[in-house]
Design a protein around this motif. Structure first.
Motif, mmCIF file in Angstrom:
data_model
loop_
_atom_site.group_PDB
_atom_site.id
_atom_site.type_symbol
_atom_site.label_atom_id
_atom_site.label_comp_id
_atom_site.label_asym_id
_atom_site.label_seq_id
_atom_site.Cartn_x
_atom_site.Cartn_y
_atom_site.Cartn_z
ATOM 1 N N GLU A 85 0.462 -1.248 0.352
ATOM 2 C CA GLU A 85 -0.014 0.063 0.195
ATOM 3 C C GLU A 85 0.622 1.029 0.097
ATOM 4 O O GLU A 85 -0.063 2.605 -0.403
ATOM 5 N N LYS A 86 2.169 1.206 0.807
ATOM 6 C CA LYS A 86 3.001 2.285 1.026
ATOM 7 C C LYS A 86 4.345 2.227 -0.418
ATOM 8 O O LYS A 86 5.417 1.765 0.517
ATOM 9 N N HIS A 222 1.179 5.158 13.581
ATOM 10 C CA HIS A 222 0.018 5.694 12.389
ATOM 11 C C HIS A 222 -0.127 4.142 12.029
ATOM 12 O O HIS A 222 -1.661 3.883 11.119
ATOM 13 N N ARG A 225 -3.296 3.039 13.489
ATOM 14 C CA ARG A 225 -4.244 3.601 12.341
ATOM 15 C C ARG A 225 -4.674 2.765 11.046
ATOM 16 O O ARG A 225 -5.865 3.053 10.395
ATOM 17 N N ASN A 226 -3.732 2.630 10.856
ATOM 18 C CA ASN A 226 -4.007 1.383 8.999
ATOM 19 C C ASN A 226 -3.903 0.822 9.293
ATOM 20 O O ASN A 226 -3.669 -0.487 8.489
ATOM 21 N N ASN A 227 -4.411 0.123 10.733
ATOM 22 C CA ASN A 227 -5.137 -1.509 10.862
ATOM 23 C C ASN A 227 -4.066 -2.532 10.728
ATOM 24 O O ASN A 227 -3.846 -3.547 10.368
ATOM 25 N N ARG A 228 -2.647 -1.999 10.895
ATOM 26 C CA ARG A 228 -1.242 -2.433 10.780
ATOM 27 C C ARG A 228 -0.341 -3.053 11.750
ATOM 28 O O ARG A 228 1.075 -3.110 12.029
#
Ligand code: ADP
Ligand code: MG
Length: 480
Positions: A85-86, A222, A225-228
């Motif tokens: 994703e990133k 972070h 927040r991104n479910n990681r």
């Protein structure tokens, strides 16, 4: 639809996997995987990152291989698709496709262990050439090395423990190593020196990570927040030497502390080295969970203190030589005398001197100039301004003998100088009117009041004001 078939096949795999590993690992690592397609007896699954893929390969290779064999038969194949994703390039839906390789037949007894490969055998189906090892950017500053770290009484213990850790990685009892001390005393330099030394000894073999606790916290927030969150955890658990700077920043951040606690435990248990720094001793860091504090005390805590004069001088001399700068020894002495509270401030002083000399195109800086350039920086530590100093500077300005202001003489020029000196004594020292009077030949405090009011009157005239400012300036300079 091949994707429906893929789902059926993957669900069958998940059933087997669920029975073989604990629930938490199952939900962390397998539930997020998406089946993409099934064709030619090849199941394509999508994982969220390269790291994820590598983790699976390292920890679940055998199990996955047997599972695929069981579900798709011995000619079943597995293909990975990594969707990052990133992604660093701007193409965010880029996917990296694994080469298709046949899945070798499995033996049930291999379920729990990692298989041994011999050269020429069928390769691990999950290996992608070039992606095998996760490379972690260490964030180390290459300048922060032991060779550039001057030893003194202030840092001897911390420095030698740090060296011992770097040289005996995995074989020392300083785990965690906790360095604490005030701002600008060399904590960051020291803990990074350990990382750089380990890098020098072990090359890329060890995953070293230097991170400030602030960045750690931000990354963690972070990730949540991104479910990681689980990916975040796994990333940290893959590290061999974890260096976290300024952990006082964890104060009051409960969630981050909890996460760090788990990472700490996992690494410590695996014998991985943990290095921490803080601006105060473990027990004094406010709002940190007790269980974390107790872990900080498991290894060795060492403080770095204010360097003494000799060490400050040695650091300055070293830094100057290191940067090809030549200063007169009396300038080193001046800086070492006046910058006692932080090595960083001393460096700031040197930089300011250099900047000024290059801007003003001065080849050689002498002590007088150095004092002038640095006067704002040494204000707090400047010498005590005495009434005597004021008297001598005032008289110097008017070209009269300093004793005159303490005598009874009523000569106009002496009277004026005396009044200005009294006025400045009131302004620039904490002396009482009585003390001031006494120091001017035993005069009465009402004489001092009279002097002050008449100077106040005169400085309404800008010319007089200028004179007072000039004298004041010379007193300040002389007092450095
Ligand atoms: P801290 O992390 O304690 O605030 P730093 O490690 O950032 O301090 O040090 C501030 C500066 O002082 C750095 O540039 C560092 O290289 C230098 N420094 C501190 N202590 C020493 C030392 N003993 N020898 C050489 N340089 C030092
Ligand atoms: Mg620091």
């Amino acid at each position: 639809m091949s994707s429906d078939n893929a789902k059926v096949a993957w669900d069958a795999c998940l059933n087997i996997i669920r029975d073989n590993i604990n629930y938490q690992k199952y939900t962390s690592w397998f539930e997020p995987i998406k089946p993409v397609k099934l064709s030619d007896n090849t199941l394509t699954i999508q994982v969220p990152s390269q790291f994820w893929y590598e983790w699976l390969e390292e920890h679940y290779y055998t199990m996955l291989r047997s599972t695929i064999s069981e579900v798709l038969g011995t000619d079943g194949k597995l293909e990975y698709s990594i969707v990052m994703e990133k992604s660093e390039d701007h193409n965010s839906d880029r996917s990296v496709r694994m080469p298709q390789r046949p899945v070798p037949p499995s033996k049930p007894q291999e379920m729990q262990g990692y298989p041994s490969h011999s050269p020429g055998m069928i390769q691990n189906p999950f290996v992608i050439p070039g992606l095998k090892k996760t490379k972690i950017e260490s964030n180390l500053n290459p300048n922060y090395v032991f060779e550039r770290y001057i030893e003194g009484d202030c840092n001897r213990l911390a420095r030698s423990a740090a060296m011992a850790i770097a040289e005996n990685l995995g074989n020392n009892s300083f785990n965690p190593f906790f360095v604490y001390g005030g701002v600008g005393l060399g904590k960051t330099h020291l803990i990074q020196s350990i990382g750089n030394k380990i890098k020098q000894i072990h090359g890329d073999e060890k995953n070293i990570l230097y991170i400030s606790s602030e960045s750690f916290t931000n990354e963690f927030v972070h990730a949540i927040r991104n479910n990681r969150a689980s990916e975040f955890t796994m990333f940290y658990r893959n590290i061999d030497v974890l260096i976290v700077d300024d952990i006082q920043f964890f104060s009051g951040k409960e969630k981050t502390q909890e996460e760090f606690f788990h990472i700490f435990n996992a690494l410590h248990q695996d014998g991985k080295q943990i290095i921490l720094s803080s601006d105060r001793a473990p027990k004094d860091v406010p709002d940190i969970e007790e269980r974390l504090i107790s872990r900080f005390n498991w290894g060795l805590s060492a403080d770095v203190q204010l360097p003494d004069f000799e060490t400050r001088y040695a650091i300055l001399e070293y830094k100057a030589r290191d940067n090809g700068i030549e200063f007169d020894p009396d300038i080193f002495e001046f800086i070492a005398h006046n910058f006692k509270s932080s090595v960083r401030d001393m460096e700031g002083a040197v930089i300011k001197l250099l900047a000024t000399s290059s801007l003003q195109k001065i080849d050689h800086i002498d002590l007088f100039m150095a004092k002038q350039v640095l006067k704002d920086m040494v204000k707090e530590t400047k010498k005590h301004i005495s009434i005597e100093l004021i008297q001598s500077q005032v008289c110097n300005y008017f070209g009269i003998d300093a004793n005159k202001v303490r005598e009874k003489t009523r000569k106009q020029e002496v009277v004026e100088a005396r009044q200005i000196a009294m006025y400045l004594a009131k302004q620039m020292t904490k002396s009482s009117l009585k003390t001031i009077g006494l120091q001017f030949g035993g005069r009465d405090h009402s004489t001092v009041i009279h002097a002050i009011t008449s100077v106040e009157d005169r400085i309404k005239n800008p010319k007089h004001q200028r004179i007072i400012k000039d004298i004041q300036h010379s007193i300040e300079l002389a007092s450095i």
